[in-house]
Write a protein that holds these residues in place. Structure first.
Motif, PDB file in Angstrom:
ATOM      1  N   PHE A 359      22.573  -7.573  23.911  1.00  0.00           N
ATOM      2  CA  PHE A 359      21.237  -8.146  24.089  1.00  0.00           C
ATOM      3  C   PHE A 359      21.254  -9.662  23.962  1.00  0.00           C
ATOM      4  CE2 PHE A 359      20.221  -3.779  23.519  1.00  0.00           C
ATOM      5  CZ  PHE A 359      18.949  -3.571  24.051  1.00  0.00           C
ATOM      6  N   GLY A 360      22.164 -10.194  23.137  1.00  0.00           N
ATOM      7  CA  GLY A 360      22.186 -11.629  22.867  1.00  0.00           C
ATOM      8  C   GLY A 360      22.447 -12.463  24.107  1.00  0.00           C
ATOM      9  N   ASN A 361      23.398 -12.039  24.940  1.00  0.00           N
ATOM     10  CA  ASN A 361      23.686 -12.794  26.155  1.00  0.00           C
ATOM     11  C   ASN A 361      22.494 -12.814  27.104  1.00  0.00           C
ATOM     12  OD1 ASN A 361      26.218 -13.338  25.220  1.00  0.00           O
ATOM     13  ND2 ASN A 361      27.290 -11.914  26.573  1.00  0.00           N
ATOM     14  N   LEU A 362      21.779 -11.706  27.170  1.00  0.00           N
ATOM     15  CA  LEU A 362      20.587 -11.666  28.022  1.00  0.00           C
ATOM     16  C   LEU A 362      19.493 -12.585  27.484  1.00  0.00           C
ATOM     17  CD1 LEU A 362      20.375  -7.843  28.828  1.00  0.00           C
ATOM     18  CD2 LEU A 362      21.036  -9.664  30.397  1.00  0.00           C
ATOM     19  N   LYS A 363      19.373 -12.647  26.156  1.00  0.00           N
ATOM     20  CA  LYS A 363      18.366 -13.526  25.549  1.00  0.00           C
ATOM     21  C   LYS A 363      18.650 -14.997  25.838  1.00  0.00           C
ATOM     22  CE  LYS A 363      17.371 -10.342  21.725  1.00  0.00           C
ATOM     23  NZ  LYS A 363      17.486 -10.124  20.257  1.00  0.00           N
ATOM     24  N   ALA A 364      19.937 -15.296  26.072  1.00  0.00           N
ATOM     25  CA  ALA A 364      20.317 -16.694  26.323  1.00  0.00           C
ATOM     26  C   ALA A 364      19.914 -17.168  27.715  1.00  0.00           C
ATOM     27  CB  ALA A 364      21.834 -16.856  26.136  1.00  0.00           C
ATOM     28  N   ILE A 365      19.518 -16.244  28.583  1.00  0.00           N
ATOM     29  CA  ILE A 365      19.072 -16.608  29.934  1.00  0.00           C
ATOM     30  C   ILE A 365      17.585 -16.930  29.860  1.00  0.00           C
ATOM     31  CG2 ILE A 365      18.881 -15.865  32.333  1.00  0.00           C
ATOM     32  CD1 ILE A 365      21.122 -13.847  31.764  1.00  0.00           C
ATOM     33  N   LYS A 366      17.224 -18.138  30.250  1.00  0.00           N
ATOM     34  CA  LYS A 366      15.861 -18.618  29.999  1.00  0.00           C
ATOM     35  C   LYS A 366      14.902 -18.430  31.172  1.00  0.00           C
ATOM     36  CE  LYS A 366      17.058 -19.777  25.915  1.00  0.00           C
ATOM     37  NZ  LYS A 366      16.657 -18.875  24.790  1.00  0.00           N
ATOM     38  N   ASP A 367      15.348 -17.799  32.262  1.00  0.00           N
ATOM     39  CA  ASP A 367      14.387 -17.573  33.345  1.00  0.00           C
ATOM     40  C   ASP A 367      13.616 -16.271  33.095  1.00  0.00           C
ATOM     41  OD1 ASP A 367      15.841 -15.332  34.373  1.00  0.00           O
ATOM     42  OD2 ASP A 367      17.154 -16.678  35.487  1.00  0.00           O
ATOM     43  N   ASN A 368      12.717 -15.951  34.007  1.00  0.00           N
ATOM     44  CA  ASN A 368      11.812 -14.808  33.787  1.00  0.00           C
ATOM     45  C   ASN A 368      12.157 -13.587  34.623  1.00  0.00           C
ATOM     46  OD1 ASN A 368      10.112 -16.128  31.872  1.00  0.00           O
ATOM     47  ND2 ASN A 368       9.145 -17.268  33.559  1.00  0.00           N
ATOM     48  N   TYR A 369      13.352 -13.552  35.203  1.00  0.00           N
ATOM     49  CA  TYR A 369      13.747 -12.364  35.960  1.00  0.00           C
ATOM     50  C   TYR A 369      13.983 -11.190  34.996  1.00  0.00           C
ATOM     51  CZ  TYR A 369      14.472 -15.357  40.042  1.00  0.00           C
ATOM     52  OH  TYR A 369      14.291 -16.229  41.099  1.00  0.00           O
ATOM     53  N   PRO A 370      13.802  -9.948  35.472  1.00  0.00           N
ATOM     54  CA  PRO A 370      13.987  -8.776  34.601  1.00  0.00           C
ATOM     55  C   PRO A 370      15.411  -8.689  34.053  1.00  0.00           C
ATOM     56  CG  PRO A 370      12.885  -8.170  36.649  1.00  0.00           C
ATOM     57  CD  PRO A 370      13.355  -9.576  36.822  1.00  0.00           C
ATOM     58  N   LYS A 371      15.507  -8.194  32.820  1.00  0.00           N
ATOM     59  CA  LYS A 371      16.796  -8.064  32.147  1.00  0.00           C
ATOM     60  C   LYS A 371      16.912  -6.654  31.577  1.00  0.00           C
ATOM     61  CE  LYS A 371      16.482 -12.957  30.897  1.00  0.00           C
ATOM     62  NZ  LYS A 371      15.162 -13.160  31.532  1.00  0.00           N
ATOM     63  N   TYR A 372      18.111  -6.063  31.729  1.00  0.00           N
ATOM     64  CA  TYR A 372      18.304  -4.663  31.343  1.00  0.00           C
ATOM     65  C   TYR A 372      19.614  -4.481  30.587  1.00  0.00           C
ATOM     66  CZ  TYR A 372      14.812  -3.888  35.024  1.00  0.00           C
ATOM     67  OH  TYR A 372      13.685  -3.927  35.801  1.00  0.00           O
ATOM     68  N   VAL A 373      19.583  -3.563  29.628  1.00  0.00           N
ATOM     69  CA  VAL A 373      20.802  -3.010  29.037  1.00  0.00           C
ATOM     70  C   VAL A 373      20.817  -1.532  29.387  1.00  0.00           C
ATOM     71  CG1 VAL A 373      22.051  -2.447  26.921  1.00  0.00           C
ATOM     72  CG2 VAL A 373      20.922  -4.671  27.147  1.00  0.00           C
ATOM     73  N   ILE A 374      21.909  -1.065  29.997  1.00  0.00           N
ATOM     74  CA  ILE A 374      22.046   0.345  30.372  1.00  0.00           C
ATOM     75  C   ILE A 374      23.135   0.954  29.505  1.00  0.00           C
ATOM     76  CG2 ILE A 374      22.631   1.954  32.235  1.00  0.00           C
ATOM     77  CD1 ILE A 374      21.604  -0.177  34.208  1.00  0.00           C
ATOM     78  N   SER A 375      22.809   2.037  28.827  1.00  0.00           N
ATOM     79  CA  SER A 375      23.771   2.679  27.927  1.00  0.00           C
ATOM     80  C   SER A 375      23.536   4.182  27.909  1.00  0.00           C
ATOM     81  CB  SER A 375      23.644   2.102  26.507  1.00  0.00           C
ATOM     82  OG  SER A 375      22.537   2.684  25.829  1.00  0.00           O
ATOM     83  N   MET A 376      24.352   4.867  27.112  1.00  0.00           N
ATOM     84  CA  MET A 376      24.160   6.298  26.904  1.00  0.00           C
ATOM     85  C   MET A 376      23.608   6.598  25.520  1.00  0.00           C
ATOM     86  SD  MET A 376      27.456   7.914  28.909  1.00  0.00           S
ATOM     87  CE  MET A 376      26.852   9.597  28.698  1.00  0.00           C
ATOM     88  N   SER A 377      23.057   5.593  24.876  1.00  0.00           N
ATOM     89  CA  SER A 377      22.413   5.811  23.582  1.00  0.00           C
ATOM     90  C   SER A 377      21.208   6.712  23.745  1.00  0.00           C
ATOM     91  CB  SER A 377      21.976   4.480  22.969  1.00  0.00           C
ATOM     92  OG  SER A 377      23.085   3.700  22.602  1.00  0.00           O
ATOM     93  N   PRO A 378      21.007   7.669  22.854  1.00  0.00           N
ATOM     94  CA  PRO A 378      19.838   8.553  22.966  1.00  0.00           C
ATOM     95  C   PRO A 378      18.550   7.821  22.608  1.00  0.00           C
ATOM     96  CG  PRO A 378      21.042   8.984  20.936  1.00  0.00           C
ATOM     97  CD  PRO A 378      21.868   7.998  21.714  1.00  0.00           C
ATOM     98  N   LEU A 379      17.440   8.384  23.045  1.00  0.00           N
ATOM     99  CA  LEU A 379      16.111   7.899  22.694  1.00  0.00           C
ATOM    100  C   LEU A 379      15.897   6.441  23.103  1.00  0.00           C
ATOM    101  CD1 LEU A 379      15.785   9.513  19.142  1.00  0.00           C
ATOM    102  CD2 LEU A 379      14.971  10.418  21.324  1.00  0.00           C
ATOM    103  N   VAL A 380      16.380   6.100  24.312  1.00  0.00           N
ATOM    104  CA  VAL A 380      16.078   4.763  24.833  1.00  0.00           C
ATOM    105  C   VAL A 380      15.183   4.909  26.052  1.00  0.00           C
ATOM    106  CG1 VAL A 380      18.196   3.756  23.928  1.00  0.00           C
ATOM    107  CG2 VAL A 380      18.187   4.685  26.244  1.00  0.00           C
ATOM    108  N   ASN A 381      14.994   3.877  26.782  1.00  0.00           N
ATOM    109  CA  ASN A 381      14.075   3.688  27.904  1.00  0.00           C
ATOM    110  C   ASN A 381      12.845   2.950  27.383  1.00  0.00           C
ATOM    111  OD1 ASN A 381      15.794   5.186  29.548  1.00  0.00           O
ATOM    112  ND2 ASN A 381      14.699   7.095  29.124  1.00  0.00           N
ATOM    113  N   ARG A 382      13.059   1.773  26.871  1.00  0.00           N
ATOM    114  CA  ARG A 382      11.957   0.980  26.330  1.00  0.00           C
ATOM    115  C   ARG A 382      12.313  -0.499  26.411  1.00  0.00           C
ATOM    116  NH1 ARG A 382      14.764   3.100  21.968  1.00  0.00           N
ATOM    117  NH2 ARG A 382      15.577   1.572  20.481  1.00  0.00           N
ATOM    118  N   SER A 383      11.325  -1.353  26.268  1.00  0.00           N
ATOM    119  CA  SER A 383      11.528  -2.800  26.236  1.00  0.00           C
ATOM    120  C   SER A 383      11.427  -3.294  24.797  1.00  0.00           C
ATOM    121  CB  SER A 383      10.480  -3.507  27.094  1.00  0.00           C
ATOM    122  OG  SER A 383      10.624  -3.142  28.454  1.00  0.00           O
ATOM    123  N   ASP A 384      12.274  -4.273  24.424  1.00  0.00           N
ATOM    124  CA  ASP A 384      12.180  -4.839  23.080  1.00  0.00           C
ATOM    125  C   ASP A 384      11.244  -6.046  23.096  1.00  0.00           C
ATOM    126  OD1 ASP A 384      13.517  -6.987  24.115  1.00  0.00           O
ATOM    127  OD2 ASP A 384      15.293  -6.812  22.847  1.00  0.00           O
TER     128      ASP A 384
END
Length: 402
Positions: A359-384
């Protein structure tokens, strides 16, 4: 067995018929190009106003068609100018100077030309030289996850996803089934055929053992930045002297045969495209698994990156590896309309250090384009709180970036 139509590709092909445009279906051998042609033959044969000329260069009945003159003679024998003619040629690169023939028939009234090929360099260079931009290339990829479920009559659940991650998307597995030993034998048979016909013979390669070592190296280092100089140094440590120039040539041959695809680096803030040190992903992750010789520690991350990369390509994105001063973004995805998205891939977000890395590398991008982390962690599909959406892999493969 009832035929399963890959409608997305049929629709893409239909868009260019009747427009004096040669449709060029490309992709790795056994990825479904012949299947696509047969589906077109079946669809167009339903209309009695159509005449179908179908040539499959992998069938011995067409062995006599060796040159463009042979091809012209065969077409003239079977063409019916009172009807709409569909000329379909499978593995056209096996016909010497084929482009001279199809250039002529492209301009025939009431005629469509659809060809398939397994060598990107030869098709693009020959066609662009002789017919300019009057062709449309359609890249057939292995089965998507949803197509895999449909082909194998599987439900959408974690077990099916695990099978897809392991076996990949070669359509021929529908006949053989998902047995580990049988599937790997089939995949290695395809790999050996592609390597022999589309790489070794096509490019007159003499150092075949090194070529095989190079493919295994790419399988072991999927998702890592790769340079010809580093490969050369690695080979030297193994007692082999291989020049960076030879490595670059061999890598280009492998890309041209659709075994692997190169993804170049892109500087996110400077908007600069780097010409070297990219990543290589296999056209089919099941083939990569077969070449790698079984699952090992760390392999799951490599395979998941490949699965996500290929699905982003299916979605119509141009994909690059993102370069930041402080780190790397797995994928910078863009479309011709100016839209963009950033994607990180992880197996599990199991602790704070993994969370900060992904997540940290994505936070370092300062534009407003959509950002995603895709994983196999259970109980995800949400925005932080930072607007970064965490998607489960299954949701991404069935619903895309949402």
């Amino acid at each position: 067995m009832e035929a399963i139509i890959r409608q997305t590709y049929i629709d893409k092909i239909e868009k260019y018929l009747g427009k004096e445009t040669i449709v060029v279906i490309v992709g790795q051998r056994r990825v479904g190009k012949s299947y696509m042609l047969r589906q077109l033959v079946e669809l167009k044969s339903k209309d009695l106003a159509n005449n179908i000329i179908y040539i499959d260069k992998e069938k011995r009945q067409f062995d006599a068609i060796q040159t463009y003159q042979d091809l012209n003679a065969y077409i003239e024998e079977h063409i019916d100018r009172t009807k709409h003619n569909y000329i379909l040629i499978d593995e056209v690169q096996d016909i010497k100077e084929f482009e001279r023939s199809i250039r002529s028939y492209r301009t025939e009234p009431h005629t469509d030309v659809i060809i398939t090929g397994s060598n990107a360099r030869m098709l693009s260079s020959d066609l662009s030289t002789l017919i300019g931009g009057r062709y449309k290339e359609i890249h057939i990829l292995p089965l998507s996850y949803e197509e895999f479920l449909m082909f194998h009559a599987l439900p959408d659940n974690d077990d099916s996803l695990s099978k897809y991650i392991s076996f990949g998307g070669l359509p021929g597995l529908i006949v053989l089934g998902l047995d580990e030993e049988v599937a790997r034998d089939y995949q290695m048979g395809i790999y050996n055929t592609v390597l022999l016909k589309d790489v070794v013979m096509r490019n007159q390669i003499r150092n075949v053992p090194f070529l095989e070592d190079l493919v295994r190296y790419l399988a072991d280092n999927t998702g890592k930045l790769i340079s010809a100089n580093n490969i050369s140094k690695f080979m030297k440590s193994q007692g082999l002297t291989i020049t960076p120039t030879l490595i670059i040539n061999y890598l280009s041959f492998l890309c041209a045969s659709y075994i692997v695809q190169e993804v170049k680096r892109y500087e996110v803030h400077g908007k600069k495209l780097f010409e070297s040190n990219g990543k290589f992903y296999f056209e089919d992750h099941g083939l990569r698994n077969a070449i790698a010789g079984g699952e090992r520690e760390g392999d799951i991350e490599k395979v998941l990156e490949t699965v996500v990369y290929q699905h982003l390509i299916r979605m119509g994105f141009t994909v690059r590896v993102g370069q930041l001063k402080a780190g790397e973004i797995d994928f910078v995805c863009s479309k011709s309309d100016g839209s963009r998205a950033y994607v990180q891939v992880a197996y599990l977000i199991a602790d704070d250090s993994t969370y900060q890395r992904e997540f940290g590398n994505l936070k370092a991008i300062k534009d407003n384009y959509p950002k995603y982390v895709i994983s196999m962690s259970p109980l995800v599909n949400r925005s932080d709180d930072n607007g970064i959406t965490h998607l489960h892999l299954r949701r991404f493969l069935t619903q895309g970036l949402q």
